[in-house]
Design a protein around this motif. Structure first.
Motif, PDB file in Angstrom:
ATOM      1  N   CYS A 108       1.097  -1.329   0.221  1.00  0.00           N
ATOM      2  CA  CYS A 108      -0.226   0.039  -0.146  1.00  0.00           C
ATOM      3  C   CYS A 108       0.767   1.007  -0.139  1.00  0.00           C
ATOM      4  CB  CYS A 108      -0.771  -0.147   1.298  1.00  0.00           C
ATOM      5  SG  CYS A 108      -2.690  -1.412   0.893  1.00  0.00           S
ATOM      6  N   CYS A 109       1.947   0.825   1.113  1.00  0.00           N
ATOM      7  CA  CYS A 109       3.061   2.021   0.450  1.00  0.00           C
ATOM      8  C   CYS A 109       3.561   2.937  -0.634  1.00  0.00           C
ATOM      9  CB  CYS A 109       3.825   2.504   1.466  1.00  0.00           C
ATOM     10  SG  CYS A 109       3.346   2.099   3.368  1.00  0.00           S
ATOM     11  N   ASN A 112       1.079   4.165  -2.825  1.00  0.00           N
ATOM     12  CA  ASN A 112       0.979   5.792  -2.423  1.00  0.00           C
ATOM     13  C   ASN A 112       1.675   6.773  -2.995  1.00  0.00           C
ATOM     14  OD1 ASN A 112      -1.895   5.074  -0.774  1.00  0.00           O
ATOM     15  ND2 ASN A 112       0.104   4.663   1.066  1.00  0.00           N
ATOM     16  N   MET A 158      -6.981   4.184  -4.798  1.00  0.00           N
ATOM     17  CA  MET A 158      -6.725   4.294  -3.147  1.00  0.00           C
ATOM     18  C   MET A 158      -7.750   3.718  -3.010  1.00  0.00           C
ATOM     19  SD  MET A 158      -6.980   8.234  -3.192  1.00  0.00           S
ATOM     20  CE  MET A 158      -5.433   9.083  -3.753  1.00  0.00           C
ATOM     21  N   SER A 161      -6.379   0.067  -2.308  1.00  0.00           N
ATOM     22  CA  SER A 161      -5.362  -0.538  -1.103  1.00  0.00           C
ATOM     23  C   SER A 161      -5.950  -0.493   0.272  1.00  0.00           C
ATOM     24  CB  SER A 161      -5.097   1.313  -1.099  1.00  0.00           C
ATOM     25  OG  SER A 161      -3.906   1.741  -2.246  1.00  0.00           O
TER      26      SER A 161
END
Length: 245
Positions: A108-109, A112, A158, A161
């Motif tokens: 997920c990082c 981002n 997003m 995620s």
């Protein structure tokens, strides 16, 4: 004047020309680099150009069009390469969703980071005039097309995620459903901006459909919270440590 001259109509007719007054030759100075414009006669918004000046004008227009095409091609090509490298070299999302929490957080990082890079690229792209679209139906409003493209390329990530963070407790089909909701809603909003009053019904229909899909997406986001917390948490209910932070 001596020599052969050609009458050329301005692509962007000035207000003076529309009113029947001679157009100012300085409107073309920036376009052609300020060269070869002295002594041009204007008649009702048209220019009398010599053969050499006409050739220079055609070459300038061709160069500008080629620049725009090259910029658009570069943006599409590098975006495609970035997406392909991400998919081909990354871990399968089906495996990531069932992995440990630390692994899911790491993925997920990375998402981002991609979102930040794409947002930065398209925000810089908005500074140029390549993505400018004139919306005559909206009172000649100039839309930076890079802005909705940025949203379309980042917001679905997003939503993805959130599904990855939910882990194995969430059904696998959500990895496709939630990004699809976001993608469709943003496209409906962008398409609605191009509709004018002559097809106002289509504009309203796109808006209502987008709002309806958004409500469904919010419902599934709430459902994911409930599923992940085993029914202990919701949007407005629960007693987790996140609400006390």
């Amino acid at each position: 004047p001596t020599g052969q001259y050609h009458q050329v109509i301005l692509p962007r007719e000035t207000s003076q020309a529309r009113a029947g007054r001679p157009a100012v030759a300085t409107s073309w100075r920036g376009k052609m680099g300020g060269e070869g414009l002295d002594g041009i006669q204007t008649v009702n918004g048209s220019f009398l150009l010599s053969a050499e000046q006409k050739e220079q004008l055609v070459a300038t227009e061709a160069h500008e069009q080629g620049t725009v095409v090259a910029q658009i091609f570069s943006g599409i090509f590098f975006s495609g390469v970035a997406g392909w490298l991400t998919v081909s070299n990354g871990t399968k999302l089906a495996f990531v969703q069932k992995a440990a929490l630390e692994k899911r957080l790491t993925v997920c990082c990375f998402f981002n980071i991609y979102v930040a890079f794409f947002s930065a690229f398209f925000n810089f792209f908005q500074l140029t005039s390549v993505d400018d679209v004139l919306l005559e139906a909206a009172g000649n409003f100039t839309l930076d097309l890079a802005r909705p493209i940025e949203w379309v390329m980042t917001c679905p990530l997003m939503q993805l995620s959130l599904v990855i963070m939910g882990g194995a407790k969430l059904p696998e089909y959500r990895r496709y459903l939630m990004p699809a909701f976001s993608f469709t809603i943003l496209n409906l909003g962008t398409a609605g901006a191009f509709f004018g009053d002559d097809i106002f019904g289509v504009k309203v229909a796109a808006f209502l459909l987008g709002v309806s899909l958004f409500c469904v997406m919010v419902y599934f986001n709430r459902l994911q919270i409930v599923e992940y917390s085993n029914g202990q948490e919701g949007l407005l209910s629960g007693d987790s440590e996140f609400r006390k932070a």
